[in-house]
Design a protein around this motif. Structure first.
Motif, short mmCIF file in Angstrom:
data_model
loop_
_atom_site.label_atom_id
_atom_site.label_comp_id
_atom_site.label_asym_id
_atom_site.label_seq_id
_atom_site.Cartn_x
_atom_site.Cartn_y
_atom_site.Cartn_z
N PHE A 49 -2.87 2.71 -1.66
CA PHE A 49 -4.08 2.02 -2.15
C PHE A 49 -5.37 1.97 -1.40
O PHE A 49 -5.08 1.95 -0.21
N GLN B 54 4.46 -2.74 4.70
CA GLN B 54 4.02 -3.23 3.35
C GLN B 54 5.15 -4.18 2.83
O GLN B 54 4.80 -5.37 2.01
N GLN C 252 -8.18 -1.72 1.43
CA GLN C 252 -7.33 -2.57 2.43
C GLN C 252 -7.94 -3.10 3.54
O GLN C 252 -8.87 -2.21 4.13
N ARG C 253 -7.38 -4.18 4.13
CA ARG C 253 -8.24 -4.65 5.49
C ARG C 253 -7.30 -3.78 6.75
O ARG C 253 -6.11 -3.71 6.69
N GLY D 173 -7.75 3.89 6.92
CA GLY D 173 -7.66 2.59 6.19
C GLY D 173 -8.38 1.36 7.01
O GLY D 173 -8.33 1.16 8.03
N GLY D 174 -9.28 0.85 6.04
CA GLY D 174 -9.90 -0.23 6.64
C GLY D 174 -11.09 -0.09 7.73
O GLY D 174 -11.50 -1.23 8.21
N VAL E 269 -3.74 0.91 7.54
CA VAL E 269 -3.29 0.09 6.39
C VAL E 269 -2.19 0.83 5.94
O VAL E 269 -1.59 1.77 6.31
N ASN E 270 -1.54 0.15 5.04
CA ASN E 270 -0.26 0.77 4.28
C ASN E 270 -0.78 1.68 3.37
O ASN E 270 -1.52 1.51 2.45
N GLN F 128 4.95 -7.64 4.39
CA GLN F 128 3.73 -8.41 3.88
C GLN F 128 4.26 -8.93 2.79
O GLN F 128 3.43 -10.06 2.20
N GLN F 129 4.58 -8.10 1.87
CA GLN F 129 5.02 -8.45 0.35
C GLN F 129 5.71 -9.57 0.24
O GLN F 129 5.76 -10.72 -0.56
#
Lengths: 215, 215, 215, 215, 215, 215
Positions: A142, C98, A145-146, A175-176, A138-139, C101-102
């Protein structure tokens, strides 16, 4: 069976001791500690002080993930407060080889973390020097996330790179990771799994760790 | 009687809930929250995530002290996670007036923090705009330091500036406040006292807060 | 037939409305808008304010190219002022996935821009996520430069990458595109062509766009 | 009677030539040009290229205001494209004296700009070296803001500083200047007035300039 | 009689040993060492390695002047290679008090350097903590510049500040000191004089030092 | 026979003239000059001033290696003071192609330097534009380190890249080159060898250069 590294980022920070003790009582081998500075990633999590408290209680290996700018400024401080592993990002280390040597010279395991958009081959000239490759699925920044699907391909590419270069690095996925996808991730070549909400969001976190380990 | 703002930086992070509940049960009005990014100060403490947990339990005013670069990037995030006050440093805000207006436009109280070497007069053109002046009586970055003596003069100078400019800011003192020096600090003009180890290092923290308040 | 994206950087800024209306009346599909901050590139061009004016008049797709540091700080502002596409540089985005995606989460098309010295395969792990690859065929920062010949090879490599990865990104070429080399560029795999002086320096810009389109 | 410096930031950028010609036909002496880089201020406006176009048409003095980081990197470029004055911010120039000398050595007038929170006395050791003090009466970055009242005091303090130091700098006021407050601003000591929306938002901009001049 | 601190920046770097030995044989007490990083000032001079060589030969006090960003990163390295004094700039130290304490805690003398545009009273809250005030009488970055006349006033202001605050700092003047102006500078309150070309450009450097000392 | 480039970093800085004259009298073709700014690498070495002195004496080609941030700011200054080659790092040049063109447009030879962790293939789109590839076989920043073994593979990969791309760049190896490993390095494809302590630490430096050349 993969190494499991519960990420404290998903724990209840009002009762960290309980969270750490739960991990102690589980089959997890590592405790993953996500340090964010609000510069390399758009969030500030926690730093050496929190790790120092955690170290008083944990019986697990402290796997510190530095999502910070110029991480080498803080290697000494993280070592003092209890890091066993230090993972740093290839995206923010123009002198990566030197940083990795410095971590190892302090007697710690060194990991290189790689963001979702960075190709596996970027690791070709550092793979023999690291103990861990921390693949961001994930990025960073945070929890919750998926899992990014193309990570499966990346794990395979990194595995192949390790074989080709006769390297010994462990592949850790961050991540995820869930009970549903853990098996596929391990099958692709992962040696270790970071798990946040899958563990700390479970009714029975110790059981969740057991299931992940046996996925 | 001064406002007392216990600093969570000196609490036991393994049992934050107990620390926050102790403060709840005390005469302290504010809870001081020290956010460090490892860039503006040489330490990383904690960020919005920890504050969000604290907010679930605390009944006190959350007095957030941002020791970070370009703090305005994080105002929104700190508001969402529970800040009531946001204090920012004059040393790292080239557009300080704008930042202060932005904090106030979000419905929060705005404070300007000032490092030990910065003269009181640097505040002359912002003093009427802020709710709080956070006077650093130690160097920001670590708990447990000793009060810098010339801070007493600085408090008097800031008090005089407030009177001259017909301003309304409260003066809050951060660093090295003890049961021994609290009375002198208040006599010099302080309206509020941050206290870390004096509170959390005491056998009876609630009593320590009571004594500080009545110093 | 390639998509044509006239670059406003080469227009007469004293009479922007005329320039935008000329493009409206042409076969061009996109309007290319070069934003430079004087940090990532050694020039400052224009920002959201100019785009907001352009948006009032243009009937074309606004293809915004951010040659700026930490572009994610400005995504929201560019969306508000009228961007349809946002292109960002792989060279300045350590969290590229990221950021992409944003942009997409805001309902815009996302492009990744790549400088002349960066190899095509650096895009291997992001190519499936982007709508556009903006290949710099000159160095970013100024108009009026000559097409760098090895870009032809790079276009082919990126085309191959798109096919291999089963991706859908359009390839857009930026810099030094002329009536003479357009056909070769399209033959190599380009889907879109940015054109500045070739369009705005022509006696009949609408005709020049027509010729580029049919090159 | 004050010098009037209409700010192009409030003009219609679709028809810049008309805006510049309107100023030509007015009693304004200077044309104020606000350059923003998205780093020192949270906005990107325009740079040398736009100024070069303006210079082809304007008959007025080009008063360039650099709201950018490390402005000295761009002095040469702004000179070439037509700047007559270059104003730089004390808040972002750790080598301010050198930068001012450099501007003057190029044959241009040099101004020091000062943000709302910075005290007048910060100018005490540079006031004799500058041709202009550009007092920000709003926060830099956007047009259309309201005049900050304490600027009146600051103008008086700067005037007094100029007298005390036997300096010759002109005081120019930037932000929120209107037909209503112009007289008070001039009475406080201002020599020049930047005006954006007051001019370009007026039905008769030339008349608005006349009124400001005679306020 | 002033302390004389010849600046190695003006010496013949092909024959540093001779330059250092000449200073050894003179009445100079200090050897001034100008370290520039090309970031805080637009020049790169030399660093710890050169100082280590100088230290092998010099019998004088090594007065190191750090014209670099974030100087505290290098305190340890400069101490190891032979610095006796470390001077740092107020313009680039947002945590100046901490930096000064750190230099003193290492057993060295600490100086604060101040650029030509910075007012003397910016030093009011640090003057009691420093051993030296290094007043820049030219802009830092290059040798051979002319003395800025208003420095005379600044020396007097700093002297007055020292007296008012009951401080003990020595005033050292750096830039454009000549046999002609030395007497006036000392009369204004200077305790020490840096001299570059006046010493190393003289036919008899030892005699030039003698004359400066007796100016 | 390889080109030999003794690195002045290992010379006795008290007697630079002797060191430069020794090189003059040797079979070395280049003189390697390591410029460090304390930002890109954790050390400050020397800058243009020292090179200007060296240039007065040397009869060799000045091969300048810029281990500094944003090197293009200093190209002009290094040219003026005597650089014949300028080598810049791919790790700190987001606009590498432009920087390389700029060096060549000044009439100098341009080199790209590559750190130990950066893969050879990162050079694929710049290799045809450079005159030199400077392969770091130690981490930049300090002399006296040991040769990193995997550099041998990297040299071969770069050689292959040069052949494939029909490029003409020379391969220069920097760090840990000794009389023992020189032959293997040359056999792998190196065209030039930087040598510091191997030369300046030898009893007979001229002989050491001769041996390296004939390794």
């Amino acid at each position: 069976m993969a190494i499991i590294a519960p990420s404290l980022l998903a724990a209840n920070f009002l009762k960290l001791q309980e969270a750490v003790e739960m991990v102690n009582s589980s089959e997890a081998e590592w405790l993953h500690l996500d340090v964010m500075d609000g510069q390399f990633v758009p969030n500030i999590s926690f730093g050496p002080m929190v790790i120092e408290f955690v170290k008083k209680v944990t019986t697990k290996v402290c796997d510190v993930h530095l999502m910070i700018e110029e991480p080498s400024r803080y290697f000494e401080q993280f070592k003092k407060t209890g890091a066993d592993h230090i993972n740093i990002h290839i995206e923010t280390c123009p002198r990566l080889h030197q940083d990795i040597q410095q971590i190892k010279a302090m007697g710690l395991k060194a990991g290189v973390a790689i963001n979702p958009h960075s190709p596996a081959w970027l690791l070709s000239d550092i793979i023999r020097d690291v103990d861990i490759v921390l693949v961001m699925s994930v990025n960073p920044g945070f929890g919750g996330q998926r899992f990014i699907p193309h990570t499966i391909d990346k794990i395979k590419e990194i595995k192949q790179l390790i074989v080709e270069k006769d390297a010994h690095a462990l592949i850790n996925i961050d991540g995820g990771v869930t009970l549903e996808n853990a098996a596929e991730i391990v099958a692709a070549g992962a040696d270790a799994l970071v798990a946040g909400s899958t563990v700390f969001g479970a009714k029975d976190p110790v059981a969740a760790i057991h299931k992940l380990k046996n996925a």
